[in-house]
Design a protein around this motif. Structure first.
Motif, PDB file in Angstrom:
ATOM      1  N   THR A 233      27.928  45.221  36.235  1.00 52.61           N
ATOM      2  CA  THR A 233      28.864  44.459  37.052  1.00 52.61           C
ATOM      3  C   THR A 233      29.320  43.141  36.433  1.00 52.61           C
ATOM      4  O   THR A 233      30.407  42.659  36.748  1.00 52.61           O
ATOM      5  CB  THR A 233      28.249  44.166  38.429  1.00 52.61           C
ATOM      6  N   ASP A 234      28.504  42.563  35.548  1.00 53.90           N
ATOM      7  CA  ASP A 234      28.892  41.313  34.902  1.00 53.90           C
ATOM      8  C   ASP A 234      29.408  41.544  33.486  1.00 53.90           C
ATOM      9  O   ASP A 234      29.606  40.598  32.732  1.00 53.90           O
ATOM     10  CB  ASP A 234      27.717  40.325  34.880  1.00 53.90           C
TER      11      ASP A 234
ATOM     12  N   GLU B 104      35.395  42.154  44.606  1.00 57.35           N
ATOM     13  CA  GLU B 104      34.422  42.726  45.544  1.00 57.35           C
ATOM     14  C   GLU B 104      34.889  44.073  46.093  1.00 57.35           C
ATOM     15  O   GLU B 104      34.098  45.002  46.224  1.00 57.35           O
ATOM     16  CB  GLU B 104      34.162  41.745  46.690  1.00 57.35           C
TER      17      GLU B 104
ATOM     18  N   LEU C  17      25.587  50.052  40.907  1.00 57.37           N
ATOM     19  CA  LEU C  17      26.017  48.730  40.437  1.00 57.37           C
ATOM     20  C   LEU C  17      24.792  47.912  40.036  1.00 57.37           C
ATOM     21  O   LEU C  17      23.909  47.664  40.857  1.00 57.37           O
ATOM     22  CB  LEU C  17      26.784  48.008  41.539  1.00 57.37           C
TER      23      LEU C  17
ATOM     24  N   LEU D 259      34.461  46.856  43.493  1.00 52.51           N
ATOM     25  CA  LEU D 259      33.056  47.230  43.336  1.00 52.51           C
ATOM     26  C   LEU D 259      32.581  48.080  44.514  1.00 52.51           C
ATOM     27  O   LEU D 259      31.861  49.067  44.325  1.00 52.51           O
ATOM     28  CB  LEU D 259      32.193  45.976  43.196  1.00 52.51           C
TER      29      LEU D 259
ATOM     30  N   ALA E 116      36.808  42.514  38.050  1.00 57.42           N
ATOM     31  CA  ALA E 116      35.941  43.204  39.017  1.00 57.42           C
ATOM     32  C   ALA E 116      35.865  42.409  40.315  1.00 57.42           C
ATOM     33  O   ALA E 116      35.030  41.531  40.468  1.00 57.42           O
ATOM     34  CB  ALA E 116      34.552  43.408  38.430  1.00 57.42           C
TER      35      ALA E 116
END
Length: 213
Positions: free
Chosen positions: A178-179, A186, A199, A189, A184
């Motif tokens: 995710t990072d 919310e 995730l 995701l 990206a």
């Protein structure tokens, strides 16, 4: 607790980076904000997969002729220098490979064949959004016994998302760092989690690989 049908199998995982090429980096004419900023996390992921002796596949774009996404055909036909074969901009971002790594073999990649960049590490050309469409990626991963694909790169709403959907359709266990993915939000995701993507931040993935031995 993660659904056992979705839980990553770290001992049979591969890292798939998407479109981490110089033309797509933040601040370039066709770059995407936030892409340069994820390079340190991507480097940590790549180092961890190399240390674990697990495969890494760098998916790249090469724009030549008119075999291009319809939305980009006018741009490319007008002479835009976006990941053109032979240009510096189509190279992988600095720091993703040990040293500068080998030069991309444009002809080999455009011919639909993977290019070996190092032990268990490859480049693969994709002609459209998804990394599995008209590419050897599925055969390459299956050949290495991979059942878990960890995705990272540029930029979530387009190519990583399309690639994760294709991976899910092929019954891979799918993880998103995710990072280590640009653009990206919310909602994006939440949406990919809704199709079964696990995730995880880079640190959790690195630790899991190390623990899997």
């Amino acid at each position: 607790m993660t659904d056992p049908h979705l839980a990553p199998h770290w001992q049979s995982a591969a890292l798939v980076t998407i479109d981490m090429q110089r033309d797509f980096l933040s601040g370039r004419p066709y770059g995407l904000a936030g892409t340069t900023e994820i390079i340190p996390a991507l480097r940590s992921l790549a180092d961890a997969f190399r240390a674990a002796r697990r495969p890494i596949v760098h998916i790249v774009r090469l724009h030549r002729g008119d075999d291009v996404d319809r939305v980009r055909r006018t741009l490319i036909a007008g002479g835009a220098q976006l990941t053109r074969p032979g240009t510096d901009g189509r190279r992988l971002a600095a720091g993703l490979l040990p040293g500068d790594g080998p030069e991309l073999d444009d002809d080999l990649l455009l011919d639909g064949r993977p290019q070996e960049l190092g032990p268990g590490e490859y480049a693969v050309f994709k002609p459209r959004w998804g990394a599995f469409y008209r590419t050897p990626l599925d055969d390459l991963l299956r050949g290495h016994g991979v059942d878990t694909a960890v995705f990272a790169g540029c930029n979530l709403p387009n190519c990583p998302r399309a690639s994760m959907i294709e991976a899910s359709e092929r019954d891979y266990r799918v993880v998103l760092a995710t990072d280590a993915v640009s653009q990206a939000g919310e909602q994006g995701l939440r949406e990919v989690a809704g199709i079964g993507v696990v995730l995880l931040p880079t640190a959790r993935i690195v630790a899991a690989l190390a623990a899997a031995g």
